[in-house]
Design a protein around this motif. Structure first.
Motif, PDB file in Angstrom:
ATOM      1  N   SER A 264       0.826  -1.584  -0.120  1.00 13.21           N
ATOM      2  CA  SER A 264       0.350   0.104  -0.004  1.00 13.21           C
ATOM      3  C   SER A 264       0.956   1.460  -0.347  1.00 13.21           C
ATOM      4  N   ALA A 265       0.538   2.443  -0.323  1.00 15.93           N
ATOM      5  CA  ALA A 265       0.856   3.939  -0.257  1.00 15.93           C
ATOM      6  C   ALA A 265       0.973   3.756   1.039  1.00 15.93           C
ATOM      7  N   GLU A 266       0.271   3.669   2.115  1.00 17.37           N
ATOM      8  CA  GLU A 266       1.599   3.743   3.193  1.00 17.37           C
ATOM      9  C   GLU A 266       2.256   2.851   3.966  1.00 17.37           C
TER      10      GLU A 266
ATOM     11  N   VAL B 106       3.242   2.787   9.882  1.00 19.22           N
ATOM     12  CA  VAL B 106       3.514   3.596  10.378  1.00 19.22           C
ATOM     13  C   VAL B 106       2.919   5.197  10.927  1.00 19.22           C
ATOM     14  N   ASN B 107       2.174   5.560   9.996  1.00 23.06           N
ATOM     15  CA  ASN B 107       1.465   6.208   9.987  1.00 23.06           C
ATOM     16  C   ASN B 107       0.563   6.801  10.943  1.00 23.06           C
ATOM     17  N   THR B 108      -0.637   5.518  10.478  1.00 19.41           N
ATOM     18  CA  THR B 108      -2.164   5.690  11.225  1.00 19.41           C
ATOM     19  C   THR B 108      -1.951   4.495  11.752  1.00 19.41           C
ATOM     20  N   GLY B 109      -1.182   3.233  11.872  1.00 21.14           N
ATOM     21  CA  GLY B 109      -1.560   2.480  12.394  1.00 21.14           C
ATOM     22  C   GLY B 109      -2.837   1.332  11.904  1.00 21.14           C
ATOM     23  N   ALA B 110      -3.280   1.219  10.923  1.00 27.80           N
ATOM     24  CA  ALA B 110      -4.060   0.667   9.892  1.00 27.80           C
ATOM     25  C   ALA B 110      -3.034  -0.126   9.651  1.00 27.80           C
ATOM     26  N   THR B 111      -4.342  -1.421   9.802  1.00 31.19           N
ATOM     27  CA  THR B 111      -3.942  -2.687   9.269  1.00 31.19           C
ATOM     28  C   THR B 111      -4.537  -3.528   8.480  1.00 31.19           C
ATOM     29  N   ASP B 112      -4.000  -3.765   6.873  1.00 29.74           N
ATOM     30  CA  ASP B 112      -4.102  -4.313   6.175  1.00 29.74           C
ATOM     31  C   ASP B 112      -5.545  -5.649   5.820  1.00 29.74           C
TER      32      ASP B 112
ATOM     33  N   GLU C 250      -7.861  18.950  15.787  1.00 25.67           N
ATOM     34  CA  GLU C 250      -8.502  18.439  14.476  1.00 25.67           C
ATOM     35  C   GLU C 250      -8.076  17.042  14.581  1.00 25.67           C
ATOM     36  N   LEU C 251      -8.464  15.794  13.883  1.00 32.87           N
ATOM     37  CA  LEU C 251      -8.058  14.699  14.654  1.00 32.87           C
ATOM     38  C   LEU C 251      -8.363  14.048  13.148  1.00 32.87           C
ATOM     39  N   LEU C 252      -7.339  13.698  12.404  1.00 34.24           N
ATOM     40  CA  LEU C 252      -6.691  13.743  10.486  1.00 34.24           C
ATOM     41  C   LEU C 252      -6.974  12.314  10.297  1.00 34.24           C
ATOM     42  N   ALA C 253      -6.625  11.141  11.116  1.00 37.03           N
ATOM     43  CA  ALA C 253      -7.312   9.953  10.631  1.00 37.03           C
ATOM     44  C   ALA C 253      -7.617   9.067  12.189  1.00 37.03           C
ATOM     45  N   PRO C 254      -8.212   8.457  11.672  1.00 41.83           N
ATOM     46  CA  PRO C 254      -9.023   7.241  12.179  1.00 41.83           C
ATOM     47  C   PRO C 254      -7.582   6.627  13.079  1.00 41.83           C
ATOM     48  N   ALA C 255      -7.409   6.491  14.871  1.00 44.39           N
ATOM     49  CA  ALA C 255      -6.986   6.092  15.493  1.00 44.39           C
ATOM     50  C   ALA C 255      -7.659   4.581  15.923  1.00 44.39           C
TER      51      ALA C 255
ATOM     52  N   THR D 155       6.006  14.200  13.912  1.00 46.98           N
ATOM     53  CA  THR D 155       5.074  14.262  13.139  1.00 46.98           C
ATOM     54  C   THR D 155       5.318  13.723  11.655  1.00 46.98           C
ATOM     55  N   THR D 156       3.538  13.659  11.379  1.00 48.65           N
ATOM     56  CA  THR D 156       3.926  12.589   9.578  1.00 48.65           C
ATOM     57  C   THR D 156       2.932  13.623   9.093  1.00 48.65           C
ATOM     58  N   MET D 157       3.019  13.369   7.599  1.00 43.21           N
ATOM     59  CA  MET D 157       2.157  14.420   5.993  1.00 43.21           C
ATOM     60  C   MET D 157       0.118  13.324   6.745  1.00 43.21           C
ATOM     61  N   ILE D 158      -0.683  13.695   6.861  1.00 37.68           N
ATOM     62  CA  ILE D 158      -1.506  12.834   6.371  1.00 37.68           C
ATOM     63  C   ILE D 158      -2.576  13.600   5.520  1.00 37.68           C
ATOM     64  N   ARG D 159      -1.817  12.971   4.132  1.00 31.41           N
ATOM     65  CA  ARG D 159      -3.118  13.408   3.581  1.00 31.41           C
ATOM     66  C   ARG D 159      -2.882  14.987   3.077  1.00 31.41           C
ATOM     67  N   GLY D 160      -1.762  15.171   2.805  1.00 27.24           N
ATOM     68  CA  GLY D 160      -0.999  16.385   2.341  1.00 27.24           C
ATOM     69  C   GLY D 160      -1.161  17.581   3.677  1.00 27.24           C
TER      70      GLY D 160
END
Ligand code: PLP
Length: 487
Positions: A180-182, A241-247, A395-400, A439-444
């Protein structure tokens, strides 16, 4: 020519006394982890001491120890502190000191041969095989980390996809992989390092939950085949690593089976969630992977550095790395026995006894206890995410979904650059010593990224951090606002 003494202490009682003092200093450092600032900049005196020229004449153990206490020990990364919540760092444990001392005393070379250290490493790998649901016959190695585990897994996958590649290279075959791109940068880097080229890894877009888009993955594999590429590897994320998403690892395992691809799972920290019963179901499918790379130094808190690769069939590692040098041939008996050796299953020949600190940590705490702390870390991230969602000025920028919350301070009415403001907040937090997120970038958009892989972090640390972000944000406002105004 007269012989000089060996390098052992000339005065053992004095050396023992020094060693005990140093052990006390190390224990003080760990016991007092929460009482110091998270991080302090290394001061000029220490920097000067650490850029002195080569020591042609020795200063002695006492002087070396004093210099280490003065210039090195106080200026650590800070990841032993409960409010170190940046990047993905484990917090270490005092038990690690014991294991490291014993490992240093043995000075074992774990490239091979028949001695207890090799058995310890095999046992650690067996424990992991069981914990992650891999079949008997799986094999692996304790390594420096997931980056190295990824390289080993990819080399094994390459040899299976293009047998003989070890000797002849892959020629014009366009071996192609998918993630994935992530996915973590270590995967594209591994493609680079093993000579396939980073662009041979196709980065597939993610859905709203930052998970790989299965439809686009299938489509990309199809079009790649049509244009003559040789798809060979699929990489699933057991927590990005960015958001803790699991495929969706089950879906990836299905595709890998249908398409004849090697499924590799990057489980650097996320794989360890298998130790928490409430989280384990999300990893369904991971046990079907061909290989899994993960770290002990992150969510198992083994003192740096220690990770591993686990491969479904040990023979695949032997095929990829086995070697026949005369001076490394095994023997039926004696110290030269015990084949296959770790050096037949990986890149390194001389290897330290990393496995001991892993063995010690798992034996000391048990897998269940490590799983409990993992579940608590996940609750911490959820708490912070809730705070951010509920507050007008956040603001929460991504699901956690796991242990990572990406948020930012966005006071109503602020018209300046929120990226700069939040980067400034993170630097101020680190410099204040109160907390160390990254820090990281989430959707820009720049996010304050809070990652909790820390057995010392408590729920109240999230509250302290949340308030500190707001406080530093307010303090950062005037100069930035001034800068933003033209003229
Ligand atoms: C940390 C990390 C890696 C790299 O692991 P190292 O142990 O630093 O080499 C790979 N993938 C993910 C998701 C990570 O968090």
């Amino acid at each position: 020519m007269s012989e000089t003494p060996n390098l052992d202490p000339g005065d053992w009682p004095a050396f023992r006394a020094l060693a005990r003092r140093m052990l006390e200093a190390a224990l003080d450092h760990m016991e007092g982890a929460a009482d110091r600032p998270v991080w302090r900049e290394t001061p000029p005196e220490a920097r000067a001491a650490l850029s002195a020229p080569a020591p042609w004449e020795g200063a002695g153990a006492e002087a070396a120890a004093e210099a280490a206490l003065e210039h090195i020990l106080p200026f650590a990364t800070g990841n032993t502190h409960p409010r170190f919540v940046g990047w993905v760092h484990g917090a270490g444990t005092p038990g690690g000191l014991i294991a490291e001392i014993l490992a240093a005393a043995m000075n074992a070379n774990c490239g091979g041969r028949d001695h207890a250290a090799i058995l310890v490493e095999r046992q650690v790998i067996e424990w992991c095989r069981e914990a992650f649901g891999f079949p008997e016959g799986a094999g692996g190695l304790v390594l420096s980390g997931t980056s190295m585990g990824t390289v080993l897994a990819l080399l094994a996958a390459r040899e299976r996809a293009a047998p003989g590649a070890r000797k002849q290279g892959v020629g014009t075959a366009r071996l192609t992989g998918y993630a994935s791109a992530e996915s973590h940068s270590c995967i594209a880097r591994a493609f680079d390092q093993i000579g396939l080229g980073a662009e041979a890894l196709r980065l597939i877009p993610v859905d709203a939950d930052f998970r790989i888009r299965i439809d686009l993955l299938r489509e990309t594999i199809r079009t790649d085949r049509e244009t003559g590429a040789l798809p060979f590897l699929l990489v699933g994320a057991a927590a990005t690593v960015n958001t803790g998403a699991t495929d969706d690892l089950s879906a990836l395992a299905d595709i890998a089976a249908e398409e004849g691809l090697w499924l590799h799972v990057d489980g650097a920290f996320g794989a360890l969630a298998a130790l928490a019963p409430a989280l384990a179901p999300r990893l369904k499918g991971m046990e079907r992977a061909e290989s899994l790379a993960f770290d002990f130094h992150k969510w198992a808190h083994v003192n740096y550095d220690a990770g591993a690769v686990l491969v479904r069939e040990r023979s695949l590692l032997l095929e990829a790395f086995g070697q026949g040098a005369d001076y490394l041939a095994g023997m039926p008996r004696g110290l030269g026995g015990g084949k296959p050796w770790p050096s037949d299953m990986g890149i390194e020949l001389s290897r330290g006894f990393r496995a001991l600190k892993v063995w010690f940590a798992l034996k000391e705490h048990g897998l269940n206890r490590i799983g409990e702390k993992i579940a608590e870390n996940v609750a911490c991230a959820a708490r912070l995410a809730r705070l951010a969602e509920a507050a007008e000025d956040f603001e929460l920028l991504a699901p956690a979904p796991l242990n990572i919350a990406c948020l930012r301070w966005a006071p109503p009415g602020f018209t300046g650059d929120l990226d700069s403001l939040n980067r400034e907040i993170v630097m101020r937090l680190q410099e204040s010593g109160v907390a160390a997120p990254s820090t990281t970038m989430i959707r820009g958009r720049l996010a304050i990224r809070v990652n909790v892989t820390n057995h010392r972090t408590r729920a109240e640390d999230m509250d302290i951090l949340f308030e500190a972000i707001r406080r530093e944000g307010k303090a950062a406002l005037p100069p930035l606002a001034t800068r933003a105004r033209p003229g």
